[in-house]
Each structure stands twice: as structure tokens, then as C-alpha cells.
Design an enzyme around this catalytic site. Structure first.
Site, PDB file in Angstrom:
ATOM      1  N   HIS A 319      12.095  11.630 -21.691  1.00  0.00           N
ATOM      2  CA  HIS A 319      11.582  13.340 -20.894  1.00  0.00           C
ATOM      3  C   HIS A 319      12.887  14.554 -21.298  1.00  0.00           C
ATOM      4  O   HIS A 319      14.465  13.869 -20.727  1.00  0.00           O
ATOM      5  CB  HIS A 319      10.645  14.054 -20.184  1.00  0.00           C
ATOM      6  CG  HIS A 319       9.175  13.243 -20.132  1.00  0.00           C
ATOM      7  ND1 HIS A 319       8.256  13.202 -20.609  1.00  0.00           N
ATOM      8  CD2 HIS A 319       9.080  12.144 -19.378  1.00  0.00           C
ATOM      9  CE1 HIS A 319       7.044  12.526 -20.997  1.00  0.00           C
ATOM     10  NE2 HIS A 319       7.678  11.789 -19.957  1.00  0.00           N
ATOM     11  N   CYS A 362      11.401  16.426 -25.172  1.00  0.00           N
ATOM     12  CA  CYS A 362      10.866  18.025 -25.925  1.00  0.00           C
ATOM     13  C   CYS A 362      12.797  18.947 -25.396  1.00  0.00           C
ATOM     14  O   CYS A 362      13.080  18.745 -24.915  1.00  0.00           O
ATOM     15  CB  CYS A 362       9.804  18.663 -24.759  1.00  0.00           C
ATOM     16  SG  CYS A 362       8.387  17.514 -24.932  1.00  0.00           S
TER      17      CYS A 362
END
Length: 480
Positions: A319, A362
């Protein structure tokens, strides 16, 4: 083995599909009409000998043919050559005897599925008689029919592009890559033609004086001056940091209670491992690392001896948010800090060598919006997930770095829980397909951008655009 016996042995190893591919690649030397009587590889070789394309002591054309149809076993077993040598040889367009146009068409034919082939035939129904579009007609044969009807030529690709745009946009991207490459080569040749003969003669003389032989100049000087060296095996380390389980982050940090585990990330890890192993890298993988552990791992490779290595690759699957990746503990690791472990002063044994980072994470929580496309795009029915909820410099301000980011600043990237992420899967597929063709890494990443940007998150009407950032000084190739 004598010349004739060598040709016979190779011919005996070639099947019907190989023969069809070879005949297509030879169309510029043996017209289709004269190929109708060629029923086996021995007859093809006989025609090539008549044309002066196969001679004892000069089998370069045959080597090129076998290279393009991926019969590397025959190169090794009979012609004392390998795939890597052919990649180096054909990197110089002047050495190629088969036109890039015909090679491009052949490569397209290898990418088309049975369903897509049926679509090709359907879209050509009004242009080519149905009797010509038989059920067992291959795409190569369709290309020949299109050429007969002047629907397809080196300078006439519009019909083919229109069909590929409807059938499979990645095929269209390959045609556009070919067009860009052709334009660059034409401009280069035109620039050379503008020089007076006396200048060209002087240039040739000076080039000859730089080394003992033209072959040495071609391979050694080109490698040292314009291309990063890639000779050692293994080429270098390929680190893969693969974060899947974020239960600790959910437990310890209130703001991250909704952070999901990264289902599908093992597909990416497997794809990266397979791809870079084939490209002769030493694979080292780490699963579920905290932010501190990520730093410790990279510090360890900062102090490693890379003297007998040509390159360093680090892939981080996690992430992330703007400028950072998350450890499994929810703590942030700055991308800039991670890449900075490998500056010339901190890691001297990698100085002047390419340092490559691929980050699947991301870089924010926004969804990129796409412009409606009439052709549409069918996405599988899996539920897509995202890898998180100022563009600070992500790489040090010095040469020889390449950072491939899955997405641009402030935006999410997509992960299919079943098949892995859009970016990593496209990257690996492109590397496996295009490195053997001799394409450089920046050209490959441009193709990845095209491929990923054509995918759709139908639920959020979102898109994704990867972002490469680099300070490379030379061309970077990964010979297979």
C-alpha cells in the site's frame, strides 16, 4: 557438419507452423506466387540459395529467420549462435535483412487469439471474399490477402490499425510503436544523407582508427558509450518486497483500520520472479515487511558488493500514499529515502550502473477519470481493489536511476484479487515479449503506459496511468 548437411538437419526440425512463418518473413525475397510450390523447409532453403540469401560461410539470413520465429534451439545446436548474440546483432538496424514491417506483422500474428482471429475475419467480410476467409486461414495468410488487395503495405497501415483498435488495443499499440521507430530511423537516415561524401569518408576513417576492427567498434564502443553493459550472469540482484498482510497496521493505527490485505499480490511476486529470472537476475524476495524492515533490507544491499554485477533492481509491492510506501505495520517509508541508499557515494560498487525501482502502490486516494471511448473495454468481473486510500523527488538528483511508478501523483492504482495488479502484470508481460526483440526499457515502459491506460475500473469510472521517472544516461537493454 558440412553446409548441405547443416541445412538438411535444420529443415528436418521445422514443422508446418515454422514453415508458414518462414515463408511469410521471406516474402520480400520470394514473392507469394513463387512460394506456392514450397511445401517443406528444404525447398524454401533451395529458393533462398537461388536468391543468394543462403551461402556457405554466410548464414546470417537463416539465423535472423530462426531468431524471429523463436527457434533458438536450432541457432544453438546447428549454427553456433544464441539468442543473446542475435539480439545484440539486430540492435543495429543496418544488420537486419528482414524488414521491420514484416517482422511487426509476424509478431502481431503471434499475439492474436482464436477469438480475435475470428473477429479479424468478420471485419474483413466486405473487403475479402468469404471463400478466401476460410475457417483455417491464419492471420499471416490474411495479411497476404490484404497486401494483394493493396489494403496493407509498409506505408498503408490504416485498415490494419482500425481493425486492431476494435479487436485488441494492445495490438494497435504495437503498430504505433513500429511507426514511431520507423520515423526515427528515417529521420536518422535523412540526416546522414545531408552530409557531403567527404565528411562521411572522414567520419568513417576516424571511426575505423578507434579500434582494431569494425566488429569491435560495433560491439564494444556502442556498449560502452551508448548502452549500459549487461554481460555478467547474474546481471545483478532483483529484490522483491511483497506486502500482503496488514493486520498489524489495522490493529495499531486507528486511521488505518480499513486498510485491507493485498489479495492478488502473490501473483505479482510470482510474475516478477519468473520474468527477471529469465533475464538472468538473482531473485531475492521478502514477504510482509514493516517499514523499518524495508529500510534494513535496502541498507543491507547498499553495503553488498556489486562489483561483478551490471544492474540492481528493487520491486516494492505494498500500500502507499504520496511519496511513500507502507510497511505492514502501517508506518511510512519514503520512496526518496529508499532509492537514496544507492547513490554513488553510498554504494560505490553500483556507481555508473543502472539502479531500477518498480513501485506498485497508490500515490493518493483520487480516481483518475477517463474520457469515454466509443470502442469500449471489457473488464473481467472480479472486484477491483486499490492499493491505499508536491511531487517530491522520488529519486536522487544524480544519474543512472529509473523509477517505475504504478500510478501518477495523488491517484490510486488497481489490483485484481485473482490476477494481480494492472501495472505489474503488464510490465512483466511486456518485458517477456519485448526484451527478446531487442527493445530498450524506456520503449517497453511506454508500451506499458499504453496498455494500462486502456484498462477501466467500471465501478468508479476510473483509469490508471503509470509514471516512469529516470536519470538514465544510456540505452538500457535486458538481453534474454
Amino acid at each position: 557438419m558440412d553446409f548441405q548437411s547443416c541445412l538438411y538437419a535444420i529443415a528436418e526440425e521445422l514443422g508446418s507452423e515454422d514453415l508458414a512463418a518462414l515463408k511469410f518473413l521471406c516474402l520480400d525475397y520470394i514473392p507469394h506466387k513463387k512460394q506456392e510450390t514450397i511445401e517443406d523447409a528444404q525447398k524454401l532453403f533451395l529458393r533462398l540459395r537461388e536468391k543468394g540469401m543462403l551461402e556457405e560461410g554466410n548464414l546470417s539470413f537463416l539465423k535472423e529467420l530462426l531468431f524471429h520465429i523463436s527457434r533458438w534451439d536450432l541457432l544453438v545446436n546447428f549454427l553456433d549462435c544464441n539468442r543473446e548474440e542475435m539480439v545484440r546483432e539486430l540492435r543495429d538496424p543496418d544488420n537486419a535483412q528482414i524488414s521491420p514491417y514484416r517482422v511487426m506483422l509476424f509478431k502481431l500474428s503471434e499475439e492474436v487469439s482464436e477469438l480475435e482471429l475470428r473477429s479479424f475475419k468478420f471485419l474483413l467480410n466486405n473487403e475479402i471474399p468469404k471463400c478466401k476467409l476460410e475457417d483455417d486461414l491464419s492471420l499471416l495468410e490474411i495479411f497476404v490477402e490484404m497486401e494483394k488487395r493493396t489494403m496493407l503495405a509498409e506505408n498503408n497501415l490504416e485498415t490494419l490499425k482500425s481493425i486492431c483498435d476494435q479487436v485488441n488495443k494492445s495490438l494497435l499499440g504495437k503498430i504505433e510503436d513500429y511507426e514511431r521507430s520507423s520515423t526515427e530511423r528515417r529521420m536518422s537516415l535523412e540526416g546522414r544523407e545531408e552530409l557531403p561524401p567527404s565528411v562521411l569518408d572522414e567520419m568513417s576513417l576516424k571511426m575505423a582508427e578507434l579500434c582494431d576492427s569494425p566488429r569491435e567498434q560495433d560491439s564494444e564502443s556502442r556498449t560502452s558509450d551508448k548502452v549500459y553493459q549487461m554481460k555478467n550472469k547474474p546481471r545483478g540482484y532483483c529484490l522483491i518486497i511483497n506486502n500482503h498482510d496488514f493486520s498489524k497496521a489495522r490493529e495499531d493505527i486507528t486511521q488505518l483500520r480499513k486498510m485491507k490485505d493485498r489479495k492478488g499480490t502473490d501473483c505479482d511476486k510470482e510474475a516478477l520472479s519468473k520474468t527477471f529470472k529469465e533475464l538472468h537476475f538473482e531473485i531475492v524476495s521478502y514477504d510482509d515487511c514493516t517499514a523499518n524492515e524495508i529500510h534494513e533490507i535496502l541498507e543491507g544491499y547498499q553495503s553488498a558488493d556489486h562489483k561483478n554485477k551490471d544492474c540492481f533492481i528493487c520491486c516494492i509491492l505494498s500500500h502507499g500514499d504520496k511519496g511513500v510506501v507502507y510497511g505492514t505495520d502501517g508506518k511510512e517509508a519514503s520512496i526518496y529515502d529508499l532509492t537514496s541508499y544507492f547513490t554513488g557515494s553510498k554504494c560505490p560498487s553500483l556507481s555508473g550502473k543502472p539502479k531500477i525501482f518498480f513501485i506498485q502502490a497508490c500515490q493518493g486516494s483520487n480516481f483518475q477519470k477517463g474520457v469515454p471511448d466509443e470502442a469500449g473495454f471489457e473488464q473481467q468481473n472480479h472486484t477491483l481493489e486499490v492499493d491505499s486510500s508536491s511531487h517530491k523527488n522520488y529519486i536522487p538528483d544524480e544519474a543512472d536511476f529509473l523509477l517505475g511508478m504504478a500510478t501518477v501523483k495523488n491517484c490510486v492504482s488497481y489490483r485484481d484479487p485473482v490476477n494481480g495488479t494492472w501495472y505489474i502484470q503488464s510490465l512483466c508481460q511486456s518485458l517477456r515479449e519485448r526484451c527478446p526483440q531487442g527493445d530498450d526499457i524506456l520503449s517497453i515502459l511506454t508500451g506499458v503506459n499504453y496498455d494500462v491506460s486502456n484498462k477501466d475500473d467500471r465501478r468508479n469510472k476510473g483509469k490508471q496511468m503509470p509514471q516512469p521517472t529516470f536519470t538514465l544516461r544510456k540505452k538500457l537493454f535486458f538481453p534474454p
